[in-house]
Design an enzyme around this catalytic site. Sequence first.
Site, short mmCIF file in Angstrom:
data_model
loop_
_atom_site.label_atom_id
_atom_site.label_comp_id
_atom_site.label_asym_id
_atom_site.label_seq_id
_atom_site.Cartn_x
_atom_site.Cartn_y
_atom_site.Cartn_z
N TYR A 67 38.37 -43.52 -95.66
CA TYR A 67 38.28 -44.09 -96.75
C TYR A 67 38.01 -45.58 -96.52
CZ TYR A 67 39.76 -39.79 -99.47
OH TYR A 67 39.94 -38.72 -99.76
N HIS A 135 42.09 -33.25 -93.19
CA HIS A 135 41.45 -33.57 -94.05
C HIS A 135 40.15 -32.48 -94.21
CE1 HIS A 135 39.26 -37.34 -96.52
NE2 HIS A 135 39.15 -36.33 -96.96
N PRO A 215 39.76 -33.74 -110.40
CA PRO A 215 40.34 -32.76 -111.35
C PRO A 215 39.46 -32.96 -112.64
CG PRO A 215 41.87 -34.54 -111.10
CD PRO A 215 41.05 -34.85 -110.00
N LEU A 216 38.90 -34.42 -112.72
CA LEU A 216 37.79 -34.94 -113.82
C LEU A 216 36.43 -34.53 -113.43
CD1 LEU A 216 39.86 -38.10 -114.97
CD2 LEU A 216 39.85 -35.64 -115.73
N GLY A 217 36.25 -33.52 -112.34
CA GLY A 217 34.97 -33.43 -111.76
C GLY A 217 34.23 -34.73 -111.48
N ARG A 218 34.91 -35.48 -110.77
CA ARG A 218 34.27 -36.70 -110.07
C ARG A 218 33.93 -37.60 -111.25
NH1 ARG A 218 34.13 -35.80 -104.93
NH2 ARG A 218 33.85 -33.85 -103.90
N PHE A 221 33.81 -35.32 -116.49
CA PHE A 221 34.80 -34.83 -117.71
C PHE A 221 35.48 -36.20 -118.45
CE2 PHE A 221 35.11 -30.94 -115.55
CZ PHE A 221 34.37 -30.23 -116.45
N SER A 222 35.17 -37.23 -117.70
CA SER A 222 35.48 -38.54 -118.54
C SER A 222 34.31 -39.18 -119.21
CB SER A 222 35.95 -39.74 -117.41
OG SER A 222 37.06 -39.19 -116.76
N GLY A 224 30.67 -37.39 -119.07
CA GLY A 224 29.73 -36.59 -119.62
C GLY A 224 28.53 -36.97 -118.58
#
Length: 351
Positions: A67, A135, A215-218, A221-222, A224
């Site tokens: 990263y 990784h 967990p938020l689908g990248r 889900f925050s 749309g």
Amino acid sequence: MAAKAAAAAAVGRMKLGSQGLEVSRQGLGCMGMSALYGPPKPEPDMVALIHHAVASGVTFFDSSDVYGPFTNEALLGKAFQGGVRKKVQAATKFGYHIVDAANFEIRGDPVYVRAACEGSLKRLDIDCIDLYYQHRVDIRVPIEVTIGELKALVEEGKIKYIGLSEASASTIRRAHAVHPITAVQLEWSLWSRDVEQDIIPTCRELGIGIVAYSPLGRGFFSSGPKILETLTDYDFRKMVPRFQPENLAENAVIFEGVSEMAKRKGCTTSQLALAWLHHQGPDVCPIPGTTKIENLDQNIGALSVELAPEEMAELESFAAPDAVKGDRYPTTSDTWRESETPPLSSWKGGR
């Protein structure tokens, strides 16, 4: 102070795996602070975010040497100064060897494993890495060889616990036979559920903790489908099939279903998606990433969202496998599907 104390109590603690590691029930993925999701964010702001997370009870921080590369670990190293290090669990990863500005290779040979660990220790400015993941699996090196070197690093006190990321069930079993694996990091969310068939049951059989990344689908889900409007030219998600305009337009139906339920539940779509993961079991630790304090606080709120079995089933129906359009990576070589390594008997040493 009272509000932060209450938040810390709400986050709580969990045992990750069966080897003794204890972490906050929700972690913080730190990649987006330094890489892949647009330009790096201002360092003072990110240090303040990390300190806010610790004060709020989130103490499990996820990084990797790739990263940046390297800059995210250095950022965490600065944030962990003073008395912070005693309060946190530092997780980082190795495996992506930077060849030049445009190329990398996956490496799991002993020489590289050791050199990567030493580099991470220096950048994090710590004496011991709490959880050290491979990784990605080097398919040229028997997994027993890689884990053998990690075992030596445990014995030397340079790492406490060993993890794998994007490893197949058979690779996990072979690795665990050499040295207990504490956690497997995998992509798991409402629209990424391929791990449920084989990998999750294998982890549970062996007493291995489950760390859910993206967990938020990248970010799907925050925000749309409108998330596409916010992505910069340097955002990795622009290359992800699932985020291509034609796929995102069809995936919008998934977000609409989640959004409707979130309204009924009186929570945000992010909180609902995270709550779904928290309800998967006490061995699951999601590590949503964010660069904003308000989003961090919102994610913590997911721990207070209760879901009945019928609500879990309804959520899952929105994102049935045949309803999700597009793969989660541009190529399957980035996933556990292509992570098998040769047998130990084939190893001749070297790279």
